[in-house]
Scaffold this active site. Structure first.
Site, PDB file in Angstrom:
ATOM      1  N   ARG A   3      -2.357  -4.025  -5.620  1.00  0.00           N
ATOM      2  CA  ARG A   3      -3.109  -4.964  -4.320  1.00  0.00           C
ATOM      3  C   ARG A   3      -4.011  -4.331  -4.042  1.00  0.00           C
ATOM      4  O   ARG A   3      -4.661  -5.638  -3.332  1.00  0.00           O
ATOM      5  CB  ARG A   3      -1.730  -5.231  -3.542  1.00  0.00           C
ATOM      6  CG  ARG A   3      -1.321  -4.111  -2.219  1.00  0.00           C
ATOM      7  CD  ARG A   3      -0.365  -4.661  -1.301  1.00  0.00           C
ATOM      8  NE  ARG A   3      -0.095  -6.497  -1.172  1.00  0.00           N
ATOM      9  CZ  ARG A   3      -0.925  -5.966   0.228  1.00  0.00           C
ATOM     10  NH1 ARG A   3      -1.448  -5.562   0.750  1.00  0.00           N
ATOM     11  NH2 ARG A   3      -1.248  -7.255  -0.312  1.00  0.00           N
ATOM     12  N   ASP A   7      -4.043  -5.791   6.522  1.00  0.00           N
ATOM     13  CA  ASP A   7      -2.864  -5.237   6.828  1.00  0.00           C
ATOM     14  C   ASP A   7      -2.469  -4.477   7.359  1.00  0.00           C
ATOM     15  O   ASP A   7      -3.632  -3.707   8.035  1.00  0.00           O
ATOM     16  CB  ASP A   7      -2.381  -4.566   5.164  1.00  0.00           C
ATOM     17  CG  ASP A   7      -2.256  -5.939   3.705  1.00  0.00           C
ATOM     18  OD1 ASP A   7      -1.906  -6.946   4.174  1.00  0.00           O
ATOM     19  OD2 ASP A   7      -1.809  -5.848   2.905  1.00  0.00           O
TER      20      ASP A   7
END
Length: 267
Positions: free
Chosen positions: A160, A175
Site C-alpha cells: 500500500r 496513516d
C-alpha cells in the site's frame, strides 16, 4: 515490485492477492504477487520437506534442500524474465525475528523483489537462517501455526506504500505511524448524529486551522494511547512545549481525581 511467497499452502493467498487494494495493485501491474509450493522442490520419493531434529526433541524441522532450491529457482526465473533490480530480500517469517513496524514497511517498499518463506512445524534448519535469508520478521510476540498470515500482513503493509496503489497518495502519509504519531480522528456526514456533533473547526473551511487541529489531535491521541512513541516523533519546538503543557494538565487532573477518591474513602 515482485513478491514471491514460498509456502506449503498457496491456496491461502488466493483471496488476499485477488481482492481489495492488493488485487487492484496486481491488476495495474504495480506489484507482481505469486506463490511457490516448496514441496515441489523436495527430491525424496515421498516429497517430504521436514524431518526430526538432530539431538532429539519434539516436533519436526523444515529441511534446507527444498527451501534453498525454491529460492534459487525463484531468483533465476526473475533474472530470466528481465531481472528485478538486483538480489531479492529473502524474508523468513519467524517469532524470533525483529518486530515488524511501519518503518520496516517503508524500508521494504523501496525494494524491487521480496521473497517470503513461510514455515510450519517446529522450526527451520539453522542453515536456512544463516546462509539464505536476509531478514527475519515477526508480527508480534506470539506463535501461529505457520508463516502465511504474517506474510500476508507484511505484504499488505508494504504494497500500500507503493506509488499508485492507493487512490489518494496522502492516505499513506497520514496513516497512524506514518510520521511517528497515531492518526487524528475522522468525521463525515451528518454534522450531528444523535446529538453528537462534528467539531466546529472541521466545518469551518479554514484549512490552516483544520491542519493545526488534526496535528494536535494526533499528538493527544498518541499521548493517551501510545506515549512511548512520542520520544521518537518528529515534533517542532512549539509542539513539544505544547505537549509538555498537555502532560502537566493531565497529571494535574489525574492528581485531582486521586485526591477526590482519597477524600471519599476517608470520609
Amino acid at each position: 515490485m515482485r513478491v514471491d511467497v514460498l509456502t506449503l499452502f498457496p491456496e491461502m493467498f488466493g483471496g488476499v492477492f485477488g481482492s481489495s487494494i492488493l488485487g487492484k495493485a496486481r491488476e495495474k501491474g504495480i506489484v507482481s504477487l505469486s506463490t511457490v509450493n516448496f514441496r515441489d522442490y523436495s527430491t525424496n520419493k515421498h516429497h517430504t520437506v521436514d524431518d526430526t531434529p538432530y539431538g532429539g526433541g519434539g516436533g519436526m524441522v523444515l529441511k534446507p534442500e527444498p527451501i534453498f532450491a525454491a529460492v534459487e529457482d525463484v531468483v533465476s526465473r526473475a533474472e530470466s524474465e528481465g531481472g528485478a533490480g538486483g538480489p531479492p530480500r529473502v524474508i523468513l517469517m519467524c517469532p524470533q525475528g525483529r518486530t515488524f513496524n511501519q518503518s520496516i514497511a517503508r524500508e521494504l517498499s523501496q525494494e524491487r523483489h521480496l521473497v517470503f518463506i513461510c514455515g510450519h512445524y517446529e522450526g527451520y534448519d539453522e542453515r536456512i537462517r544463516e546462509h539464505l535469508v536476509t531478514d527475519e520478521l515477526s508480527i508480534g510476540d506470539y506463535v501461529l501455526t505457520g508463516g502465511e498470515l504474517p506474510a500476508m500482513v507484511v505484504i499488505d503493509a508494504v504494497a500500500r506504500l507503493l506509488p499508485g496503489v492507493l487512490g489518494n497518495e496522502q492516505s499513506a502519509e497520514s496513516d497512524s505511524f506514518g510520521d511517528g504519531l497515531l492518526e487524528y480522528p475522522h468525521y463525515t456526514r451528518p454534522p450531528v448524529f444523535r446529538d453528537l456533533p462534528v467539531p466546529d473547526v472541521l466545518l469551518s473551511g479554514n484549512h490552516a486551522e483544520i491542519d493545526k487541529w488534526r496535528r494536535r489531535q494526533s499528538i493527544l491521541r498518541t499521548l493517551a494511547r501510545r506515549p512511548e512513541l512520542l520520544a521518537e516523533a518528529e515534533l517542532t519546538e512549539k509542539e513539544r512545549l505544547w505537549l509538555e503543557q498537555m502532560r502537566a494538565e493531565r497529571s494535574e487532573a489525574e492528581s485531582g481525581v486521586r485526591h477526590a477518591a482519597d477524600f471519599s474513602c476517608n470520609g
